[in-house]
Design a protein around this motif. Sequence first.
Motif, PDB file in Angstrom:
ATOM      1  N   GLU A   1      -1.664  -7.326   1.638  1.00  0.00           N
ATOM      2  CA  GLU A   1      -1.805  -6.072   0.894  1.00  0.00           C
ATOM      3  C   GLU A   1      -2.300  -4.952   1.796  1.00  0.00           C
ATOM      4  O   GLU A   1      -1.775  -3.829   1.758  1.00  0.00           O
ATOM      5  N   ARG A   2      -3.292  -5.234   2.630  1.00  0.00           N
ATOM      6  CA  ARG A   2      -3.817  -4.201   3.539  1.00  0.00           C
ATOM      7  C   ARG A   2      -2.754  -3.749   4.532  1.00  0.00           C
ATOM      8  O   ARG A   2      -2.552  -2.545   4.750  1.00  0.00           O
ATOM      9  N   GLU A   3      -2.084  -4.712   5.167  1.00  0.00           N
ATOM     10  CA  GLU A   3      -1.134  -4.367   6.218  1.00  0.00           C
ATOM     11  C   GLU A   3       0.122  -3.726   5.655  1.00  0.00           C
ATOM     12  O   GLU A   3       0.711  -2.847   6.292  1.00  0.00           O
ATOM     13  N   LEU A   4       0.512  -4.133   4.463  1.00  0.00           N
ATOM     14  CA  LEU A   4       1.672  -3.518   3.832  1.00  0.00           C
ATOM     15  C   LEU A   4       1.375  -2.063   3.475  1.00  0.00           C
ATOM     16  O   LEU A   4       2.192  -1.166   3.740  1.00  0.00           O
ATOM     17  N   ALA A   5       0.210  -1.819   2.884  1.00  0.00           N
ATOM     18  CA  ALA A   5      -0.174  -0.447   2.547  1.00  0.00           C
ATOM     19  C   ALA A   5      -0.211   0.422   3.795  1.00  0.00           C
ATOM     20  O   ALA A   5       0.260   1.565   3.791  1.00  0.00           O
ATOM     21  N   ALA A   6      -0.759  -0.116   4.874  1.00  0.00           N
ATOM     22  CA  ALA A   6      -0.834   0.644   6.121  1.00  0.00           C
ATOM     23  C   ALA A   6       0.559   0.952   6.660  1.00  0.00           C
ATOM     24  O   ALA A   6       0.815   2.074   7.139  1.00  0.00           O
ATOM     25  N   PHE A   7       1.466  -0.005   6.576  1.00  0.00           N
ATOM     26  CA  PHE A   7       2.806   0.218   7.121  1.00  0.00           C
ATOM     27  C   PHE A   7       3.539   1.315   6.372  1.00  0.00           C
ATOM     28  O   PHE A   7       4.193   2.166   6.979  1.00  0.00           O
ATOM     29  N   VAL A   8       3.469   1.302   5.043  1.00  0.00           N
ATOM     30  CA  VAL A   8       4.204   2.312   4.270  1.00  0.00           C
ATOM     31  C   VAL A   8       3.411   3.604   4.108  1.00  0.00           C
ATOM     32  O   VAL A   8       3.936   4.597   3.586  1.00  0.00           O
ATOM     33  N   GLY A   9       2.159   3.615   4.561  1.00  0.00           N
ATOM     34  CA  GLY A   9       1.362   4.826   4.470  1.00  0.00           C
ATOM     35  C   GLY A   9       0.837   5.113   3.082  1.00  0.00           C
ATOM     36  O   GLY A   9       0.531   6.266   2.742  1.00  0.00           O
ATOM     37  N   ALA A  10       0.721   4.081   2.256  1.00  0.00           N
ATOM     38  CA  ALA A  10       0.177   4.234   0.907  1.00  0.00           C
ATOM     39  C   ALA A  10      -1.285   3.810   0.892  1.00  0.00           C
ATOM     40  O   ALA A  10      -1.727   3.022   1.736  1.00  0.00           O
ATOM     41  N   ALA A  11      -2.014   4.308  -0.071  1.00  0.00           N
ATOM     42  CA  ALA A  11      -3.433   3.968  -0.157  1.00  0.00           C
ATOM     43  C   ALA A  11      -3.645   2.542  -0.647  1.00  0.00           C
ATOM     44  O   ALA A  11      -4.623   1.890  -0.267  1.00  0.00           O
ATOM     45  N   HIS A  12      -2.735   2.047  -1.480  1.00  0.00           N
ATOM     46  CA  HIS A  12      -2.945   0.739  -2.103  1.00  0.00           C
ATOM     47  C   HIS A  12      -1.626  -0.028  -2.195  1.00  0.00           C
ATOM     48  O   HIS A  12      -0.564   0.555  -2.409  1.00  0.00           O
ATOM     49  N   ALA A  13      -1.726  -1.339  -2.077  1.00  0.00           N
ATOM     50  CA  ALA A  13      -0.609  -2.243  -2.337  1.00  0.00           C
ATOM     51  C   ALA A  13      -1.139  -3.435  -3.124  1.00  0.00           C
ATOM     52  O   ALA A  13      -2.206  -3.972  -2.806  1.00  0.00           O
ATOM     53  N   VAL A  14      -0.400  -3.829  -4.145  1.00  0.00           N
ATOM     54  CA  VAL A  14      -0.741  -4.999  -4.949  1.00  0.00           C
ATOM     55  C   VAL A  14       0.476  -5.915  -4.927  1.00  0.00           C
ATOM     56  O   VAL A  14       1.538  -5.566  -5.457  1.00  0.00           O
ATOM     57  N   VAL A  15       0.345  -7.082  -4.299  1.00  0.00           N
ATOM     58  CA  VAL A  15       1.497  -7.970  -4.178  1.00  0.00           C
ATOM     59  C   VAL A  15       1.673  -8.769  -5.462  1.00  0.00           C
ATOM     60  O   VAL A  15       0.704  -9.122  -6.141  1.00  0.00           O
ATOM     61  N   VAL A  16       2.949  -9.047  -5.767  1.00  0.00           N
ATOM     62  CA  VAL A  16       3.301  -9.706  -7.027  1.00  0.00           C
ATOM     63  C   VAL A  16       4.332 -10.797  -6.772  1.00  0.00           C
ATOM     64  O   VAL A  16       4.794 -10.996  -5.644  1.00  0.00           O
ATOM     65  N   SER A  17       4.719 -11.483  -7.832  1.00  0.00           N
ATOM     66  CA  SER A  17       5.568 -12.671  -7.714  1.00  0.00           C
ATOM     67  C   SER A  17       7.005 -12.348  -7.331  1.00  0.00           C
ATOM     68  O   SER A  17       7.669 -13.157  -6.681  1.00  0.00           O
ATOM     69  N   ASN A  18       7.500 -11.190  -7.728  1.00  0.00           N
ATOM     70  CA  ASN A  18       8.847 -10.763  -7.346  1.00  0.00           C
ATOM     71  C   ASN A  18       9.014  -9.283  -7.658  1.00  0.00           C
ATOM     72  O   ASN A  18       8.156  -8.666  -8.315  1.00  0.00           O
ATOM     73  N   GLY A  19      10.132  -8.716  -7.209  1.00  0.00           N
ATOM     74  CA  GLY A  19      10.345  -7.295  -7.402  1.00  0.00           C
ATOM     75  C   GLY A  19      10.508  -6.910  -8.853  1.00  0.00           C
ATOM     76  O   GLY A  19      10.030  -5.842  -9.281  1.00  0.00           O
ATOM     77  N   THR A  20      11.168  -7.745  -9.653  1.00  0.00           N
ATOM     78  CA  THR A  20      11.377  -7.417 -11.062  1.00  0.00           C
ATOM     79  C   THR A  20      10.055  -7.322 -11.803  1.00  0.00           C
ATOM     80  O   THR A  20       9.831  -6.392 -12.584  1.00  0.00           O
ATOM     81  N   SER A  21       9.151  -8.280 -11.557  1.00  0.00           N
ATOM     82  CA  SER A  21       7.843  -8.218 -12.215  1.00  0.00           C
ATOM     83  C   SER A  21       7.073  -6.991 -11.749  1.00  0.00           C
ATOM     84  O   SER A  21       6.363  -6.354 -12.539  1.00  0.00           O
ATOM     85  N   GLY A  22       7.233  -6.641 -10.472  1.00  0.00           N
ATOM     86  CA  GLY A  22       6.559  -5.448  -9.968  1.00  0.00           C
ATOM     87  C   GLY A  22       7.057  -4.191 -10.637  1.00  0.00           C
ATOM     88  O   GLY A  22       6.270  -3.310 -11.016  1.00  0.00           O
ATOM     89  N   LEU A  23       8.371  -4.079 -10.820  1.00  0.00           N
ATOM     90  CA  LEU A  23       8.920  -2.880 -11.464  1.00  0.00           C
ATOM     91  C   LEU A  23       8.567  -2.850 -12.943  1.00  0.00           C
ATOM     92  O   LEU A  23       8.260  -1.783 -13.497  1.00  0.00           O
ATOM     93  N   HIS A  24       8.597  -3.998 -13.587  1.00  0.00           N
ATOM     94  CA  HIS A  24       8.188  -4.083 -14.990  1.00  0.00           C
ATOM     95  C   HIS A  24       6.773  -3.538 -15.165  1.00  0.00           C
ATOM     96  O   HIS A  24       6.510  -2.679 -16.024  1.00  0.00           O
ATOM     97  N   LEU A  25       5.865  -4.007 -14.325  1.00  0.00           N
ATOM     98  CA  LEU A  25       4.480  -3.570 -14.449  1.00  0.00           C
ATOM     99  C   LEU A  25       4.325  -2.110 -14.040  1.00  0.00           C
ATOM    100  O   LEU A  25       3.568  -1.360 -14.666  1.00  0.00           O
ATOM    101  N   ALA A  26       5.050  -1.677 -12.999  1.00  0.00           N
ATOM    102  CA  ALA A  26       4.947  -0.280 -12.567  1.00  0.00           C
ATOM    103  C   ALA A  26       5.345   0.670 -13.696  1.00  0.00           C
ATOM    104  O   ALA A  26       4.718   1.730 -13.885  1.00  0.00           O
ATOM    105  N   LEU A  27       6.368   0.309 -14.442  1.00  0.00           N
ATOM    106  CA  LEU A  27       6.774   1.145 -15.577  1.00  0.00           C
ATOM    107  C   LEU A  27       5.679   1.199 -16.638  1.00  0.00           C
ATOM    108  O   LEU A  27       5.405   2.269 -17.212  1.00  0.00           O
ATOM    109  N   GLN A  28       5.048   0.074 -16.898  1.00  0.00           N
ATOM    110  CA  GLN A  28       3.946   0.076 -17.850  1.00  0.00           C
ATOM    111  C   GLN A  28       2.779   0.912 -17.350  1.00  0.00           C
ATOM    112  O   GLN A  28       2.106   1.592 -18.132  1.00  0.00           O
ATOM    113  N   LEU A  29       2.545   0.882 -16.046  1.00  0.00           N
ATOM    114  CA  LEU A  29       1.431   1.642 -15.481  1.00  0.00           C
ATOM    115  C   LEU A  29       1.577   3.139 -15.713  1.00  0.00           C
ATOM    116  O   LEU A  29       0.581   3.856 -15.857  1.00  0.00           O
TER     117      LEU A  29
END
Length: 389
Positions: free
Chosen positions: A55-83
């Motif tokens: 999570e730390r290294e991914l956030a640093a690479f993309v230049g974002a403040a935060h990264a939260v890793v999840v089980s797959n991309g679909t679950s990530g997009l599902h939750l991002a929409l809810q957020l």
Amino acid sequence: MQLADIVTERIQRVTQAPKVALHEPRLDGNELAYVRDCVESGWVSSVGSYVDRFERELAAFVGAAHAVVVSNGTSGLHLALQLVGVKPGDEVLVPALSFVATANAVSHCGAHPHFVDSTAATLGLCVESLSSYLGDIAELRDGQCFNRNSGRRLAAVVPMHTFGHPVDMPALQELAARWSLPIVEDAAESLGSWIGERHTGNFGHCAMLSFNGNKIVTTGGGGAIVTNDPTLAKRAKHLTTTAKLPHAWAFQHDEVAYNYRMPNLNAALGCAQLERIDGFLEAKRELTQRYLAAFADVPEVELFVERPGTRANYWLQTLILSPQAAAQRDQILAATNGAGQMTRPVWELLTRLPMYRDCASMPTPVAADLAARIVNLPSSPQLVTDLAA
């Protein structure tokens, strides 16, 4: 010589191999060592040092403040929409030319995909046509955007960076602000892609990345939500971990949530892969140059390349057939795959899938045209590495 035979020969000229997959992971770095460390330590599930590190290294690479890793991309997009507040009954604007998971994530929220057209300039969402369309069908009520035809709230817009080529995000930001539309970037395919000096995934409220086995960086299966909003990041972490309240031993949960966590084993793979991403990206750019040279004298096809002001990761090399050659697409697919060179067409338009045929949609002539003319070519970074060796 038929066009299908020419394309097959040119791909073979680049790959120099009798049988080539579309996109294979390269796993000859520290992957085995890090996974062995997980096994030997016993930290193989959803808590462990590699999860935090990834999570730390991914956030640093993309230049974002935060990264939260999840089980797959679909679950990530599902939750991002809810957020960002997507609720049952809402509509979400998504490109008709996208992988089915983009629309499925909307449906998982109980909302309705509302399809929009693409542009040949980026292969992604067309901001200009969307602007005109919203002027015809949308209205603002108390600071929120509604579809006048259906009466439903237009709750978000989801640009998808097709094959790693960025959507015109500055223009979309302006349009979304005008219509009070939260932006959730489907950046599943664009790890390592930039607009100017800004990595994709940093233009909306939050974004989703995918680490499926065929992506630039793989964790086997997995994804991530990236955001610059600390409140969204904290809530993402809470909801992906079953909304469990911190306690030394008690199991207290304060809302309905999800077990969307990425296991430490997968994160270990991700850490090893991320160590080598610069080399992967360089190899894919070199592969682009080799394909450009191979097809330079074939007027019926054109390799899609990054537009000025952007830097694409070239996740999948993309051949665009001329309108006159579009009818030969399936012959090309049959010939290349028959020769052991795996190619594929782009996804079926989402508006043509049975579960989405009745969803709202603007006219999508450009998306339909692109779908008829795109052929993806073998794109593994080791194609270049192996040749160089």
